[in-house]
Design an enzyme around this catalytic site. Structure first.
Site, PDB file in Angstrom:
ATOM      1  NE  ARG A 172      -8.067  12.352   0.230  1.00 18.87           N
ATOM      2  CZ  ARG A 172      -7.615  11.103   0.216  1.00 18.87           C
ATOM      3  NH1 ARG A 172      -8.431  10.100   0.074  1.00 18.87           N
ATOM      4  NH2 ARG A 172      -6.326  10.857   0.339  1.00 18.87           N
TER       5      ARG A 172
ATOM      6  NE  ARG B  47      -0.789  12.471  -2.411  1.00 16.75           N
ATOM      7  CZ  ARG B  47       0.055  11.457  -2.207  1.00 16.75           C
ATOM      8  NH1 ARG B  47       1.223  11.426  -2.843  1.00 16.75           N
ATOM      9  NH2 ARG B  47      -0.264  10.491  -1.400  1.00 16.75           N
TER      10      ARG B  47
ATOM     11  NE  ARG C  74       2.804   5.484  -1.356  1.00 14.88           N
ATOM     12  CZ  ARG C  74       1.628   5.887  -0.897  1.00 14.88           C
ATOM     13  NH1 ARG C  74       0.901   5.072  -0.158  1.00 14.88           N
ATOM     14  NH2 ARG C  74       1.175   7.094  -1.161  1.00 14.88           N
TER      15      ARG C  74
ATOM     16  CE  LYS D 133      -5.519   8.623   4.075  1.00 15.95           C
ATOM     17  NZ  LYS D 133      -4.280   9.413   3.973  1.00 15.95           N
TER      18      LYS D 133
ATOM     19  NE  ARG E  85       0.003   6.435  -4.567  1.00 14.35           N
ATOM     20  CZ  ARG E  85      -0.762   6.544  -3.493  1.00 14.35           C
ATOM     21  NH1 ARG E  85      -0.984   5.489  -2.734  1.00 14.35           N
ATOM     22  NH2 ARG E  85      -1.296   7.704  -3.167  1.00 14.35           N
TER      23      ARG E  85
HETATM   24  P1  B4P Z   1      -0.547   5.539   3.749  1.00 18.01           P
HETATM   25  O1  B4P Z   1      -0.788   6.767   4.507  1.00 18.01           O
HETATM   26  O2  B4P Z   1      -1.109   4.267   4.269  1.00 18.01           O
HETATM   27  O3  B4P Z   1      -0.891   5.907   2.247  1.00 18.01           O
HETATM   28  P2  B4P Z   1      -2.290   5.984   1.521  1.00 18.01           P
HETATM   29  O4  B4P Z   1      -3.338   5.214   2.219  1.00 18.01           O
HETATM   30  O5  B4P Z   1      -1.953   5.559   0.155  1.00 18.01           O
HETATM   31  O6  B4P Z   1      -2.797   7.477   1.627  1.00 18.01           O
HETATM   32  P3  B4P Z   1      -2.758   8.687   0.618  1.00 18.01           P
HETATM   33  O7  B4P Z   1      -3.491   9.793   1.299  1.00 18.01           O
HETATM   34  O8  B4P Z   1      -1.340   8.949   0.264  1.00 18.01           O
HETATM   35  O9  B4P Z   1      -3.469   8.265  -0.723  1.00 18.01           O
HETATM   36  P4  B4P Z   1      -4.949   7.777  -1.156  1.00 18.01           P
HETATM   37  O10 B4P Z   1      -4.760   6.486  -1.838  1.00 18.01           O
HETATM   38  O11 B4P Z   1      -5.931   7.806  -0.042  1.00 18.01           O
HETATM   39  O12 B4P Z   1       1.011   5.134   3.661  1.00 18.01           O
HETATM   40  C1  B4P Z   1       1.991   5.930   3.064  1.00 18.01           C
HETATM   41  C2  B4P Z   1       3.363   5.277   3.136  1.00 18.01           C
HETATM   42  O13 B4P Z   1       3.865   5.314   4.463  1.00 18.01           O
HETATM   43  C3  B4P Z   1       3.437   3.821   2.735  1.00 18.01           C
HETATM   44  O14 B4P Z   1       4.546   3.628   1.904  1.00 18.01           O
HETATM   45  C4  B4P Z   1       3.623   3.043   4.020  1.00 18.01           C
HETATM   46  O15 B4P Z   1       4.407   1.888   3.849  1.00 18.01           O
HETATM   47  C5  B4P Z   1       4.350   4.042   4.891  1.00 18.01           C
HETATM   48  N1  B4P Z   1       3.991   3.903   6.296  1.00 18.01           N
HETATM   49  C6  B4P Z   1       2.750   3.751   6.818  1.00 18.01           C
HETATM   50  N2  B4P Z   1       2.808   3.662   8.158  1.00 18.01           N
HETATM   51  C7  B4P Z   1       4.120   3.802   8.503  1.00 18.01           C
HETATM   52  C8  B4P Z   1       4.828   3.837   9.758  1.00 18.01           C
HETATM   53  N3  B4P Z   1       4.190   3.695  10.934  1.00 18.01           N
HETATM   54  N4  B4P Z   1       6.164   4.015   9.716  1.00 18.01           N
HETATM   55  C9  B4P Z   1       6.818   4.147   8.538  1.00 18.01           C
HETATM   56  N5  B4P Z   1       6.216   4.121   7.321  1.00 18.01           N
HETATM   57  C10 B4P Z   1       4.883   3.952   7.317  1.00 18.01           C
HETATM   58  O16 B4P Z   1      -5.390   8.904  -2.207  1.00 18.01           O
HETATM   59  C11 B4P Z   1      -4.691   9.154  -3.400  1.00 18.01           C
HETATM   60  C12 B4P Z   1      -5.411  10.204  -4.273  1.00 18.01           C
HETATM   61  O17 B4P Z   1      -6.726   9.698  -4.691  1.00 18.01           O
HETATM   62  C13 B4P Z   1      -5.749  11.548  -3.625  1.00 18.01           C
HETATM   63  O18 B4P Z   1      -4.656  12.452  -3.657  1.00 18.01           O
HETATM   64  C14 B4P Z   1      -6.937  12.018  -4.530  1.00 18.01           C
HETATM   65  O19 B4P Z   1      -6.497  12.544  -5.744  1.00 18.01           O
HETATM   66  C15 B4P Z   1      -7.707  10.739  -4.793  1.00 18.01           C
HETATM   67  N6  B4P Z   1      -8.784  10.509  -3.808  1.00 18.01           N
HETATM   68  C16 B4P Z   1      -8.832   9.458  -2.909  1.00 18.01           C
HETATM   69  N7  B4P Z   1      -9.945   9.564  -2.147  1.00 18.01           N
HETATM   70  C17 B4P Z   1     -10.599  10.705  -2.553  1.00 18.01           C
HETATM   71  C18 B4P Z   1     -11.792  11.366  -2.120  1.00 18.01           C
HETATM   72  N8  B4P Z   1     -12.540  10.882  -1.123  1.00 18.01           N
HETATM   73  N9  B4P Z   1     -12.170  12.506  -2.753  1.00 18.01           N
HETATM   74  C19 B4P Z   1     -11.442  12.998  -3.776  1.00 18.01           C
HETATM   75  N10 B4P Z   1     -10.282  12.449  -4.218  1.00 18.01           N
HETATM   76  C20 B4P Z   1      -9.865  11.303  -3.616  1.00 18.01           C
END
Ligand code: B4P
Length: 191
Positions: A88, A144, A127, A13, A133
């Site tokens: 979410r 998660r 990552r 994402k 992280r």
């Molecule tokens: P991403 O999937 O891009 O990671 P993210 O955006 O950080 O999503 P995530 O769900 O983990 O965390 P978020 O910050 O939203 O990428 C993951 C990894 O994969 C990266 O290292 C990337 O390089 C790699 N990658 C991507 N595409 C690839 C591909 N095609 N091939 C290989 N590798 C690839 O949320 C974090 C926390 O915040 C949540 O757990 C929660 O506690 C809180 N939170 C956020 N929003 C919330 C909400 N709306 N309500 C309540 N809590 C919330």
């Protein structure tokens, strides 16, 4: 364009959101990034959010909703936005509907990235080695994914009933996934 990007942790994402937002000339707003910035600055919001994030749990809706409401009221979001990681929960969906309705606009599409569960665990562990992280360790990642399945996955069916879901295969390299996303969303933009 008013877009959402959804998918399990590690679906890509955050990785894809910046490019997609740039493509449509709107800001990418990531609730995870806003929480992490607050944690890094030690704000009261950050102190509260950290407790939940480190355990792989969701930050309470009330906190998250207010944060998003304020952010999308910023002038740069007047012309649209791409929300990454919000909503979410079903309660967040209701809140977001209200926020968008107040501005007299509508949601254009919900982009859903589909991925293989074991592959995303591998991505997140990789990552962890690079970024360190706090929520990227195997136990928390599994929690998660569990929380995502219970609280967030049902949102896809609900948006699907509203005809908003655009599903894209998130497996493959970043560039490949990006091209699939552009192709799918450009179809919508022109319709
Ligand atoms: P991403 O999937 O891009 O990671 P993210 O955006 O950080 O999503 P995530 O769900 O983990 O965390 P978020 O910050 O939203 O990428 C993951 C990894 O994969 C990266 O290292 C990337 O390089 C790699 N990658 C991507 N595409 C690839 C591909 N095609 N091939 C290989 N590798 C690839 O949320 C974090 C926390 O915040 C949540 O757990 C929660 O506690 C809180 N939170 C956020 N929003 C919330 C909400 N709306 N309500 C309540 N809590 C919330």
């Amino acid at each position: 364009m008013r877009l959402l990007i959804m998918g399990p942790p590690g679906a890509g994402k955050g990785t894809q959101a910046t490019a997609v937002a740039e493509h449509f000339g709107v800001p990418a707003i990531s609730t995870g990034d806003i929480f992490r910035a607050n944690v890094a600055q030690g704000t009261p919001l950050g102190v509260e959010a950290k407790r939940y994030m480190d355990a792989g749990e969701y930050v309470p809706d009330e906190v998250t909703n207010n944060m998003v409401r304020n952010r999308i009221a910023d002038p740069d979001a007047d012309a649209g936005f791409l929300l990454d990681g919000y909503p979410r929960t079903l309660a967040q969906v209701t809140e977001l509907d209200g926020m968008i309705e107040e501005t007299g606009h509508k949601l254009d599409a919900v982009l859903v990235l589909t991925v293989d569960q074991e592959a995303v665990i591998g991505r997140l562990l990789k990552r962890a080695e690079i970024e360190g992280r706090a929520d990227d360790n195997e136990d928390v990642i599994r929690r998660r994914l569990e929380v995502y399945g219970e609280e967030t996955e049902p949102l896809i069916a609900s948006y699907s009933e509203r005809g908003l879901v655009v599903s894209v295969d998130g497996m493959g390299d970043v560039e490949e996934v990006q091209q699939r996303i552009f192709a799918a969303l450009d179809d919508i933009d022109q319709s």
